[in-house]
Scaffold this motif. Structure first.
Motif, PDB file in Angstrom:
ATOM      1  N   ILE A 108       6.436   0.565   1.145  1.00 37.35           N
ATOM      2  CA  ILE A 108       6.741  -0.854   1.048  1.00 37.35           C
ATOM      3  C   ILE A 108       7.133  -1.209  -0.372  1.00 37.35           C
ATOM      4  O   ILE A 108       6.734  -0.546  -1.323  1.00 37.35           O
ATOM      5  CB  ILE A 108       5.586  -1.757   1.530  1.00 37.35           C
ATOM      6  CG1 ILE A 108       4.409  -1.692   0.568  1.00 37.35           C
ATOM      7  CG2 ILE A 108       5.139  -1.394   2.929  1.00 37.35           C
ATOM      8  CD1 ILE A 108       3.373  -2.748   0.868  1.00 37.35           C
ATOM      9  N   PHE A 161       0.623   5.275  -4.990  1.00 34.74           N
ATOM     10  CA  PHE A 161       0.297   5.999  -3.776  1.00 34.74           C
ATOM     11  C   PHE A 161      -1.077   5.582  -3.301  1.00 34.74           C
ATOM     12  O   PHE A 161      -1.976   5.353  -4.103  1.00 34.74           O
ATOM     13  CB  PHE A 161       0.302   7.503  -4.034  1.00 34.74           C
ATOM     14  CG  PHE A 161       1.628   8.021  -4.473  1.00 34.74           C
ATOM     15  CD1 PHE A 161       2.552   8.472  -3.551  1.00 34.74           C
ATOM     16  CD2 PHE A 161       1.965   8.029  -5.820  1.00 34.74           C
ATOM     17  CE1 PHE A 161       3.790   8.937  -3.965  1.00 34.74           C
ATOM     18  CE2 PHE A 161       3.204   8.500  -6.239  1.00 34.74           C
ATOM     19  CZ  PHE A 161       4.113   8.958  -5.309  1.00 34.74           C
ATOM     20  N   GLY A 162      -1.228   5.496  -1.993  1.00 28.93           N
ATOM     21  CA  GLY A 162      -2.525   5.112  -1.469  1.00 28.93           C
ATOM     22  C   GLY A 162      -2.545   5.238   0.036  1.00 28.93           C
ATOM     23  O   GLY A 162      -1.782   6.013   0.593  1.00 28.93           O
ATOM     24  N   ILE A 163      -3.433   4.508   0.648  1.00 33.15           N
ATOM     25  CA  ILE A 163      -3.545   4.555   2.099  1.00 33.15           C
ATOM     26  C   ILE A 163      -3.238   3.164   2.636  1.00 33.15           C
ATOM     27  O   ILE A 163      -3.836   2.192   2.203  1.00 33.15           O
ATOM     28  CB  ILE A 163      -4.966   4.946   2.540  1.00 33.15           C
ATOM     29  CG1 ILE A 163      -5.431   6.196   1.768  1.00 33.15           C
ATOM     30  CG2 ILE A 163      -5.017   5.180   4.043  1.00 33.15           C
ATOM     31  CD1 ILE A 163      -4.711   7.446   2.120  1.00 33.15           C
ATOM     32  N   CYS A 164      -2.349   3.094   3.600  1.00 35.37           N
ATOM     33  CA  CYS A 164      -1.947   1.795   4.120  1.00 35.37           C
ATOM     34  C   CYS A 164      -3.021   1.264   5.068  1.00 35.37           C
ATOM     35  O   CYS A 164      -3.864   2.019   5.549  1.00 35.37           O
ATOM     36  CB  CYS A 164      -0.599   1.883   4.824  1.00 35.37           C
ATOM     37  SG  CYS A 164      -0.627   2.705   6.419  1.00 35.37           S
ATOM     38  N   PRO A 165      -3.008  -0.026   5.324  1.00 38.00           N
ATOM     39  CA  PRO A 165      -4.064  -0.635   6.136  1.00 38.00           C
ATOM     40  C   PRO A 165      -4.201   0.034   7.505  1.00 38.00           C
ATOM     41  O   PRO A 165      -5.313   0.277   7.971  1.00 38.00           O
ATOM     42  CB  PRO A 165      -3.578  -2.085   6.289  1.00 38.00           C
ATOM     43  CG  PRO A 165      -2.663  -2.313   5.138  1.00 38.00           C
ATOM     44  CD  PRO A 165      -2.046  -0.999   4.810  1.00 38.00           C
ATOM     45  N   GLN A 194      -5.968   3.249   7.196  1.00 38.42           N
ATOM     46  CA  GLN A 194      -7.377   2.996   6.881  1.00 38.42           C
ATOM     47  C   GLN A 194      -8.160   2.735   8.158  1.00 38.42           C
ATOM     48  O   GLN A 194      -9.245   3.260   8.365  1.00 38.42           O
ATOM     49  CB  GLN A 194      -7.514   1.788   5.944  1.00 38.42           C
ATOM     50  CG  GLN A 194      -7.082   2.058   4.512  1.00 38.42           C
ATOM     51  CD  GLN A 194      -7.140   0.783   3.675  1.00 38.42           C
ATOM     52  OE1 GLN A 194      -8.111   0.033   3.726  1.00 38.42           O
ATOM     53  NE2 GLN A 194      -6.072   0.532   2.926  1.00 38.42           N
ATOM     54  N   LEU A 252       5.440   1.350  -2.900  1.00 35.52           N
ATOM     55  CA  LEU A 252       4.072   1.788  -2.624  1.00 35.52           C
ATOM     56  C   LEU A 252       4.141   2.654  -1.377  1.00 35.52           C
ATOM     57  O   LEU A 252       4.679   2.249  -0.359  1.00 35.52           O
ATOM     58  CB  LEU A 252       3.205   0.545  -2.399  1.00 35.52           C
ATOM     59  CG  LEU A 252       1.772   0.713  -1.958  1.00 35.52           C
ATOM     60  CD1 LEU A 252       1.023   1.695  -2.856  1.00 35.52           C
ATOM     61  CD2 LEU A 252       1.070  -0.642  -2.015  1.00 35.52           C
ATOM     62  N   VAL A 253       3.619   3.867  -1.489  1.00 34.57           N
ATOM     63  CA  VAL A 253       3.784   4.860  -0.431  1.00 34.57           C
ATOM     64  C   VAL A 253       2.437   5.267   0.140  1.00 34.57           C
ATOM     65  O   VAL A 253       1.520   5.595  -0.617  1.00 34.57           O
ATOM     66  CB  VAL A 253       4.453   6.135  -0.991  1.00 34.57           C
ATOM     67  CG1 VAL A 253       4.806   7.082   0.136  1.00 34.57           C
ATOM     68  CG2 VAL A 253       5.676   5.791  -1.810  1.00 34.57           C
ATOM     69  N   CYS A 254       2.330   5.268   1.465  1.00 32.57           N
ATOM     70  CA  CYS A 254       1.069   5.714   2.084  1.00 32.57           C
ATOM     71  C   CYS A 254       1.011   7.234   2.103  1.00 32.57           C
ATOM     72  O   CYS A 254       1.932   7.892   2.579  1.00 32.57           O
ATOM     73  CB  CYS A 254       0.936   5.179   3.500  1.00 32.57           C
ATOM     74  SG  CYS A 254      -0.564   5.774   4.315  1.00 32.57           S
ATOM     75  N   THR A 298       4.458   5.475   5.160  1.00 36.23           N
ATOM     76  CA  THR A 298       4.967   4.103   5.137  1.00 36.23           C
ATOM     77  C   THR A 298       5.278   3.733   3.691  1.00 36.23           C
ATOM     78  O   THR A 298       4.536   4.083   2.789  1.00 36.23           O
ATOM     79  CB  THR A 298       3.893   3.131   5.667  1.00 36.23           C
ATOM     80  OG1 THR A 298       3.791   3.300   7.076  1.00 36.23           O
ATOM     81  CG2 THR A 298       4.261   1.671   5.368  1.00 36.23           C
TER      82      THR A 298
END
Lengths: 133, 133
Positions: free
Chosen positions: B92, B122-126, B129, B83-85, B90
């Motif tokens: 993970i 793909f998304g935005i890491c905490p 955020q 999972l990529v920010c 980042t």
DNA sequence: ATGCAAATGCAAATCATTTGCATCTAAAAA
DNA sequence: TTTTTAGATGCAAATGATTTGCATTTGCAT
């Protein structure tokens, strides 16, 4: 042209080529396909246009690469994935995707906000299985 | 060294660095990590070694790229995804994968024999955020 | 029609990766 | 253990996809 972009000949040609394509195209492939059409267009322009289109989410880069070149497809807002034959590189589209539930689980587990996913399947197509290539 | 390869210092160092890494590493990252160790090693050697390792299936290139550089991980024969920010890159590891059932469905639908799949989220890491980067 | 920001062409730059070649070294053979 | 040799390495230069600087052109809003 939508999304605040100027409507130019290059951009229309690139969109047209991508629209007609039945597989992801590299910048260079797009470039050559357009040379065969009426008006030539510069390779830099192809790259710059594709980058703009990427930012506007008009095109996407699927995972598979043709060697080390990026390939581009029109974002048709259909969600699907590709299945690629390891032998003959036949590429077929899979029209369903069962991963919404999985994404929710991962969001809970990681606190990421998941925006998209890319999935690709690799295997041997029926033809190559028969031919034992 | 297994698989008919000569056991050399470079190769052992590269394996060691990859083994200790908690994320995929680019050739250059591997190179610099080894500079910090005792003996220097040439960047070409890193590339050549990684290619040999790829062919022997000792390492793998996951889908994500750090910019346009390939990243490498040790093939531990565990199946997982990353999972990529989108913001800070980042990366993970996700340790579970629910797609066996899906693969079976696709096999029935397409008559492909599916050998492997690659998935990336793909998304935005905490952190990003919170920082609204 | 006019002005201007955005788009384009062209050539040069960039940057990851690869390669040619001379030298070195692990490990097989003697 | 010494010799032999195929494979491994260092170094510098080449490659190839993509990007960029800059001068020029072109959509399109006024």
């Amino acid at each position: 042209m939508s999304k605040g972009l100027k409507q130019t000949k290059s951009r229309l040609l690139i969109l047209d080529v991508l629209d007609k394509a039945d597989k992801p195209l590299t910048a260079e492939e797009i470039y050559w396909l357009i040379q065969n059409e009426e008006d030539p267009i510069n390779l830099s322009t192809v790259y710059r246009t594709l980058e703009v289109f990427l930012n506007k989410n008009i095109v996407q880069i699927p995972l598979m690469k043709d060697g080390n070149k990026a390939s581009y497809i029109l974002n048709r807002d259909e969600h699907h994935h590709y299945l690629v034959c390891d032998k003959c590189h036949t590429m077929i589209k899979i029209d369903f995707c069962p991963f919404d539930e999985f994404e929710k689980q991962v969001e809970q587990l990681t606190s990421f906000t998941i925006l998209k996913h890319k999935l690709e399947l690799f295997g041997i197509c029926p033809k190559c299985q028969r031919e034992r290539k």
